[in-house]
Design a protein around this motif. Structure first.
Motif, PDB file in Angstrom:
ATOM      1  N   TYR A 189      84.875 113.178   1.480  1.00 55.29           N
ATOM      2  CA  TYR A 189      84.438 114.455   0.915  1.00 55.29           C
ATOM      3  C   TYR A 189      84.940 115.631   1.748  1.00 55.29           C
ATOM      4  CZ  TYR A 189      81.539 111.387  -1.847  1.00 55.29           C
ATOM      5  OH  TYR A 189      81.122 110.390  -2.700  1.00 55.29           O
ATOM      6  N   PRO A 201      77.905 117.012   0.424  1.00 51.76           N
ATOM      7  CA  PRO A 201      78.697 116.063  -0.362  1.00 51.76           C
ATOM      8  C   PRO A 201      77.983 115.584  -1.619  1.00 51.76           C
ATOM      9  CG  PRO A 201      77.891 115.017   1.650  1.00 51.76           C
ATOM     10  CD  PRO A 201      77.624 116.497   1.783  1.00 51.76           C
ATOM     11  N   ARG A 205      80.100 115.565  -5.052  1.00 48.37           N
ATOM     12  CA  ARG A 205      80.314 114.417  -5.921  1.00 48.37           C
ATOM     13  C   ARG A 205      79.643 114.602  -7.281  1.00 48.37           C
ATOM     14  NH1 ARG A 205      79.486 107.877  -6.017  1.00 48.37           N
ATOM     15  NH2 ARG A 205      81.340 107.652  -7.321  1.00 48.37           N
TER      16      ARG A 205
END
Length: 578
Positions: A189, A201, A205
């Motif tokens: 990430y 992160p 995501r």
């Protein structure tokens, strides 16, 4: 796959194969088995706020929700999941043609939870909820098995294309993440930058898994929106998404427990960028939040109401400026017209961190070291009145004036003093990292700083607290300082006490619970000021006099004149310049 078989299984043939590393798997297992909620970053959201977020992203019963896909990346005890299930079932029952429950609902939800005990508990609750809704025990368990998975959201393989992502991502500091796992997160990430917490992160995501036109609705700390470590994530959002809604939740009971961090709700869509709708501190009441959700989603905004709209909030990696439009216009104008604080010859720094204050700091006269190996220390306690009232503390200085640590053989008293406290001093990370330098303070001490006049500023304050120190004291690490070879510090004190300086700090800093601002170096450096040579002599005297008297209205009047502010700009700062 039944509940008892749920494991951290990864597809070794795809991009997630780094998780097969034994050290990473062991680190994941460590977190999956962690006992305390704090270690897992678990903070639970009130149902009124959950419903509000589901409304804001559009996960409502008027849609055919069984034809959509919803993701919750950290399901916890099911605050969001159970509310979403209720809405899903209501929507499905209104539109179903009697097809297979598993076929029609099996892909509607995906929820992930790392902590094994929490996962099992919530899985049981979901099955029970589905059985109460009339599903057979077998169907309820099969559906829960389709929807819920136990594993690390940041590592587990997931098919994208979610229409909705909602939740309260875990707030976990890097220090609590096992080193191999932290390295793996960093590898995957790009937004896991600098001191980024785990929710960073999670947001990256989650956004990456959104379908075109999909919306993410999270409640979490707002620090990433303005501070250094949030830069890559802000850039990621600005490049690919639309920051649709921001709701400031400071001092609202949004969670079941109190939090120190300043929370906010953000709704981000996978769509073309546009203006951001903003609301502040709503009442945590179902009817009030439902009304606010309608206002935030209205086709057009009324001129008067709880919602306002700002264009261009997400601009690359720049901090998100979410104040009123007139204040933002003023900030941009001042940034265009004037240089920054450090560009006009001022230096912003922070006092010394020792890593073991009880060993290095004590009563100055009682510190049994050579006189040249100690310095008078100024702390927040010494400046609480607005003036310096030194309480007699001192700090041991193990650094030579020319740089580097002194040789303890040259200072027998210092050596005896440090050796007597070696057990405490040598435990620090910096000492273990360099055993030969076990007696250094974390920050280097530069004695010349003690003798220099300076402005002292505590980190966390509700209002600006700028104190003039004429020289002789060394600042502690909970104080920031400003020195200058060009600006008269008393005149600069008036500037930093003014509403203009506070606007800069309030705009760029993160706030803490209670609305307190962070007067940190990175935010102080954002302040724009004229060059000293451009300040007329009479105004120089007026600024300095107002600061000496600590007359804040007089500071504002002089500073408004210094910047040449109009009546309207003064009004935007809460004054009239008269």
């Amino acid at each position: 796959m039944g509940l008892g078989q749920k494991q951290l299984d990864f597809d070794l043939g795809d991009e997630w194969n780094g998780a097969s590393s034994p050290t990473v798997v062991a680190a994941v297992e460590e977190l999956a088995s962690a006992a305390g909620a704090e270690a897992r970053g678990a903070v639970f959201t009130r149902p009124e706020v959950v419903g509000f977020i589901l409304d804001l992203v559009g996960y409502t019963e008027i849609r055919s929700l069984h034809k959509c896909r919803l993701l919750e990346p950290a399901l916890g005890r099911g605050d969001f999941l159970l509310a979403a299930i209720d809405r899903l079932l209501a929507s499905w029952r209104a539109t179903t043609n009697g097809g297979s429950v598993l076929d029609e609902l099996g892909d509607a939800i995906r929820a992930v939870e790392l902590h094994r005990a929490t996962f099992r508990s919530t899985h049981t609750v979901v099955v029970e909820r589905l059985e109460r809704e009339g599903l057979t025990a077998g169907t309820a368990r099969a559906l829960a098995d389709r929807w819920l998975s136990q594993g690390d959201f940041l590592l587990a393989p997931l098919d994208g294309g979610f229409d909705f992502v909602v939740g309260n991502p875990p707030y976990v500091r890097q220090e609590l993440i096992p080193a191999p796992l932290l390295a793996e997160y960093r590898r995957r990430y790009p937004t896991m930058y600098d001191r980024a917490d785990l929710y960073i992160p999670f947001i990256e995501r989650s956004l990456s898994l959104l379908a075109e036109g999909g919306s993410l609705g999270f409640i979490c700390a707002d620090r990433w929106m303005k501070n250094r470590y949030g830069g890559p994530l802000r850039s990621f959002v600005a490049e690919r998404f639309h920051l649709k809604i921001y709701v400031d939740m400071v001092d609202t009971p949004a969670f079941h427990s109190e939090v120190i961090a300043y929370p906010a709700i953000t709704v981000i869509g996978r769509e073309a960028p546009g203006a951001t709708r903003i609301a502040h501190r709503p009442a945590i009441d179902r009817a009030a939040l439902a009304s606010l959700a309608e206002a935030l989603q209205a086709r057009t905004l009324p001129k008067v109401g709880p919602v306002r709209e700002l264009p261009g909030v997400a601009a690359g990696a720049e901090p998100w400026l979410l104040e009123s439009s007139d204040q933002m216009a003023l900030i941009r104008d001042l940034e265009r017209r004037f240089p920054s604080l450090e560009e006009v010859g001022c230096k912003v720094g922070i006092g010394v961190a020792t890593g073991a204050d009880k060993a290095f700091i004590g009563d100055y006269d009682a510190l049994d070291v050579e006189p040249e190996r100690k310095l008078p220390l100024v702390t927040t306690r010494d400046i609480s009145s607005g003036e310096v009232r030194w309480h007699g503390q001192g700090v041991v200085n193990p650094f030579a004036d020319a740089g580097g640590l002194v040789d303890l053989r040259d200072y027998p008293r210092l050596r005896r003093y440090l050796e007597a406290r070696r057990q405490v001093i040598a435990k620090r990370h910096c000492a273990r990292k360099a055993p030969a330098n076990w007696y250094r303070t974390i920050d280097r001490i530069t004695p010349i700083l003690a003798g220099v006049p300076k402005l002292l500023i505590p980190d966390i304050k509700g209002e600006a607290h700028i104190v003039f120190e004429p020289g002789g004291l060394y600042p502690h690490h909970n104080l920031y300082y400003v020195t200058s070879d060009e600006w008269d510090l008393r005149a600069l004190q008036a500037v930093l006490l003014s509403a203009v300086a506070r606007l800069f700090v309030a705009t760029y800093s993160t706030r803490m619970r209670g609305g307190f601002l962070r007067f940190q170096a990175q935010y102080l450096r954002r302040i724009r000021v004229p060059r000293w040579v451009d300040v007329p002599e009479p105004l120089r005297a007026e600024l300095a006099d107002a600061a000496v008297r600590r007359d804040l209205p007089a500071c504002n009047r002089a500073v408004f004149e210094l910047y040449g502010l109009s009546h309207e700009e003064c009004a935007a700062l809460g004054g009239n310049g008269d």
